[in-house]
Design a protein around this motif. Structure first.
Motif, short mmCIF file in Angstrom:
data_model
loop_
_atom_site.label_atom_id
_atom_site.label_comp_id
_atom_site.label_asym_id
_atom_site.label_seq_id
_atom_site.Cartn_x
_atom_site.Cartn_y
_atom_site.Cartn_z
N ASN A 162 5.96 -0.32 3.41
CA ASN A 162 6.65 0.05 1.99
C ASN A 162 6.86 0.95 2.01
N PRO A 163 8.03 0.50 1.84
CA PRO A 163 9.52 1.06 1.79
C PRO A 163 9.09 2.45 0.72
N SER A 218 0.67 -1.33 0.28
CA SER A 218 0.30 0.25 0.07
C SER A 218 0.21 1.14 0.14
N ASN A 219 0.11 2.43 -0.85
CA ASN A 219 0.85 3.13 -1.02
C ASN A 219 0.97 4.26 0.38
N ALA A 258 3.35 7.50 2.99
CA ALA A 258 3.39 7.19 4.40
C ALA A 258 2.50 7.31 5.02
N PRO A 259 2.04 7.38 6.57
CA PRO A 259 2.00 8.10 7.70
C PRO A 259 2.66 9.03 7.71
N GLY A 288 8.86 5.67 9.42
CA GLY A 288 9.98 4.68 9.04
C GLY A 288 11.45 5.12 8.20
N LYS A 289 11.74 6.66 7.77
CA LYS A 289 12.55 7.08 6.94
C LYS A 289 13.22 7.93 8.62
N ASP A 290 15.03 8.45 8.43
CA ASP A 290 15.27 8.74 9.13
C ASP A 290 15.45 10.35 8.58
#
Length: 93
Positions: A71-72, A65-66, A77-78, A91-93
């Motif tokens: 989903n990397p 899911s986008n 994403a939220p 999930g991202k820095d």
């Protein structure tokens, strides 16, 4: 004494020209908190709830899911929002 900071996941979905936010629970909260993504029986932590990032078949939990942090490659994403208002991509820095 450790101070625990509750983080809130908010999904910003762009629907031109309107922007809508979706509350997805508290990230890393107590497993007894009904709003925590760690509560496997709660709305936001259950693997069966449509509003849970833990539901592998749901809009917010699927690896395809986008709108999922799982989903990397997701471009929508939220976001994690701290109490002071600072925003991070989940999930991202």
């Amino acid at each position: 004494m450790k101070r625990i900071i509750s983080l809130i996941i908010v999904l910003a979905i762009s629907i031109p020209p309107v922007f809508a936010d979706k509350y997805l629970g508290k990230l890393g909260g107590s497993k007894y908190d009904r709003e925590s993504t760690s509560n496997e029986y709660g709305k936001y932590g259950s693997k069966y709830s449509p509003d849970s990032i833990n539901n592998p078949y749901g809009k917010y939990g699927s690896e395809y899911s986008n709108t999922s942090p799982n989903n990397p490659y997701a471009t929508n994403a939220p976001k994690v929002i701290e109490r002071d208002g600072q925003v991070y991509l989940y999930g991202k820095d």
